[in-house]
Design a protein around this motif. Structure first.
Motif, PDB file in Angstrom:
ATOM      1  N   LEU A  40      -0.489 -10.018  -5.674  1.00 22.55           N
ATOM      2  CA  LEU A  40      -0.817 -10.041  -4.253  1.00 22.55           C
ATOM      3  C   LEU A  40      -0.039  -8.962  -3.499  1.00 22.55           C
ATOM      4  CD1 LEU A  40      -2.209 -11.259  -1.796  1.00 22.55           C
ATOM      5  CD2 LEU A  40      -0.346 -12.921  -1.691  1.00 22.55           C
ATOM      6  N   GLU A  41       1.242  -8.810  -3.799  1.00 22.67           N
ATOM      7  CA  GLU A  41       2.047  -7.782  -3.144  1.00 22.67           C
ATOM      8  C   GLU A  41       1.517  -6.387  -3.445  1.00 22.67           C
ATOM      9  OE1 GLU A  41       5.930  -8.841  -4.558  1.00 22.67           O
ATOM     10  OE2 GLU A  41       6.267 -10.227  -2.889  1.00 22.67           O
ATOM     11  N   GLU A  42       1.054  -6.160  -4.675  1.00 19.52           N
ATOM     12  CA  GLU A  42       0.461  -4.870  -5.039  1.00 19.52           C
ATOM     13  C   GLU A  42      -0.809  -4.619  -4.229  1.00 19.52           C
ATOM     14  OE1 GLU A  42      -1.633  -2.792  -8.896  1.00 19.52           O
ATOM     15  OE2 GLU A  42      -0.056  -4.276  -9.238  1.00 19.52           O
ATOM     16  N   TYR A  43      -1.627  -5.642  -4.080  1.00 20.51           N
ATOM     17  CA  TYR A  43      -2.857  -5.531  -3.273  1.00 20.51           C
ATOM     18  C   TYR A  43      -2.505  -5.152  -1.830  1.00 20.51           C
ATOM     19  CZ  TYR A  43      -6.833  -7.057  -0.479  1.00 20.51           C
ATOM     20  OH  TYR A  43      -7.852  -7.112   0.439  1.00 20.51           O
ATOM     21  N   LEU A  44      -1.540  -5.856  -1.253  1.00 22.03           N
ATOM     22  CA  LEU A  44      -1.146  -5.585   0.137  1.00 22.03           C
ATOM     23  C   LEU A  44      -0.575  -4.180   0.287  1.00 22.03           C
ATOM     24  CD1 LEU A  44       0.447  -9.028   1.026  1.00 22.03           C
ATOM     25  CD2 LEU A  44      -1.765  -8.134   1.784  1.00 22.03           C
ATOM     26  N   TYR A  45       0.191  -3.723  -0.695  1.00 19.63           N
ATOM     27  CA  TYR A  45       0.758  -2.369  -0.668  1.00 19.63           C
ATOM     28  C   TYR A  45      -0.366  -1.329  -0.687  1.00 19.63           C
ATOM     29  CZ  TYR A  45       3.382   1.765  -2.061  1.00 19.63           C
ATOM     30  OH  TYR A  45       3.917   3.026  -2.112  1.00 19.63           O
ATOM     31  N   CYS A  46      -1.366  -1.542  -1.537  1.00 21.85           N
ATOM     32  CA  CYS A  46      -2.493  -0.607  -1.620  1.00 21.85           C
ATOM     33  C   CYS A  46      -3.270  -0.576  -0.306  1.00 21.85           C
ATOM     34  CB  CYS A  46      -3.415  -0.983  -2.775  1.00 21.85           C
ATOM     35  SG  CYS A  46      -2.685  -0.667  -4.392  1.00 21.85           S
ATOM     36  N   LYS A  47      -3.471  -1.736   0.310  1.00 20.04           N
ATOM     37  CA  LYS A  47      -4.171  -1.787   1.593  1.00 20.04           C
ATOM     38  C   LYS A  47      -3.389  -1.032   2.664  1.00 20.04           C
ATOM     39  CE  LYS A  47      -7.962  -3.940   1.069  1.00 20.04           C
ATOM     40  NZ  LYS A  47      -9.212  -3.223   1.281  1.00 20.04           N
ATOM     41  N   LEU A  49      -1.369   1.503   2.139  1.00 18.13           N
ATOM     42  CA  LEU A  49      -1.558   2.932   1.853  1.00 18.13           C
ATOM     43  C   LEU A  49      -2.922   3.416   2.319  1.00 18.13           C
ATOM     44  CD1 LEU A  49      -0.023   3.419  -1.711  1.00 18.13           C
ATOM     45  CD2 LEU A  49       0.893   4.204   0.473  1.00 18.13           C
ATOM     46  N   GLU A  50      -3.969   2.608   2.131  1.00 21.09           N
ATOM     47  CA  GLU A  50      -5.311   2.986   2.578  1.00 21.09           C
ATOM     48  C   GLU A  50      -5.330   3.227   4.082  1.00 21.09           C
ATOM     49  OE1 GLU A  50      -8.178   0.062   1.443  1.00 21.09           O
ATOM     50  OE2 GLU A  50      -7.841   0.381  -0.695  1.00 21.09           O
ATOM     51  N   ILE A  52      -2.807   4.156   5.972  1.00 20.27           N
ATOM     52  CA  ILE A  52      -2.030   5.363   6.268  1.00 20.27           C
ATOM     53  C   ILE A  52      -2.875   6.603   5.954  1.00 20.27           C
ATOM     54  CG2 ILE A  52      -0.042   6.743   5.545  1.00 20.27           C
ATOM     55  CD1 ILE A  52       1.431   4.054   5.097  1.00 20.27           C
ATOM     56  N   VAL A  53      -3.543   6.612   4.823  1.00 23.73           N
ATOM     57  CA  VAL A  53      -4.337   7.769   4.395  1.00 23.73           C
ATOM     58  C   VAL A  53      -5.547   7.967   5.303  1.00 23.73           C
ATOM     59  CG1 VAL A  53      -5.792   8.662   2.525  1.00 23.73           C
ATOM     60  CG2 VAL A  53      -3.567   7.650   2.014  1.00 23.73           C
ATOM     61  N   SER A  54      -6.135   6.906   5.797  1.00 23.58           N
ATOM     62  CA  SER A  54      -7.344   7.024   6.605  1.00 23.58           C
ATOM     63  C   SER A  54      -7.063   7.459   8.047  1.00 23.58           C
ATOM     64  CB  SER A  54      -8.104   5.700   6.611  1.00 23.58           C
ATOM     65  OG  SER A  54      -7.365   4.704   7.287  1.00 23.58           O
ATOM     66  N   LYS A  55      -5.815   7.553   8.444  1.00 21.24           N
ATOM     67  CA  LYS A  55      -5.486   7.982   9.821  1.00 21.24           C
ATOM     68  C   LYS A  55      -5.678   9.445  10.020  1.00 21.24           C
ATOM     69  CE  LYS A  55      -2.337   4.355  11.148  1.00 21.24           C
ATOM     70  NZ  LYS A  55      -1.022   4.030  11.596  1.00 21.24           N
TER      71      LYS A  55
END
Length: 55
Positions: A40-47, A49-50, A52-55
């Protein structure tokens, strides 16, 4: 659209209970399936990052 979280619990006697919570105007509900807290923590970390990248 208003979001609602509907939780169904079963007590030790087998009796089901349903609890409904309405999301406040500044929150949303998301259901995530994970095998562990780490997954779950890995999922939240990836979200994160998504976003941050989409800004």
């Amino acid at each position: 659209m208003t979001q609602y979280l509907i939780r169904t619990l079963t007590d030790s006697t087998g009796h089901p209970f349903t609890h409904v919570t309405q999301a406040r105007e500044n929150e949303t509900f998301t259901v995530v399936e994970a095998e562990s807290k780490e997954e779950l923590e890995e999922y939240l970390y990836c979200k994160k990052l998504e976003r941050i990248v989409s800004k």
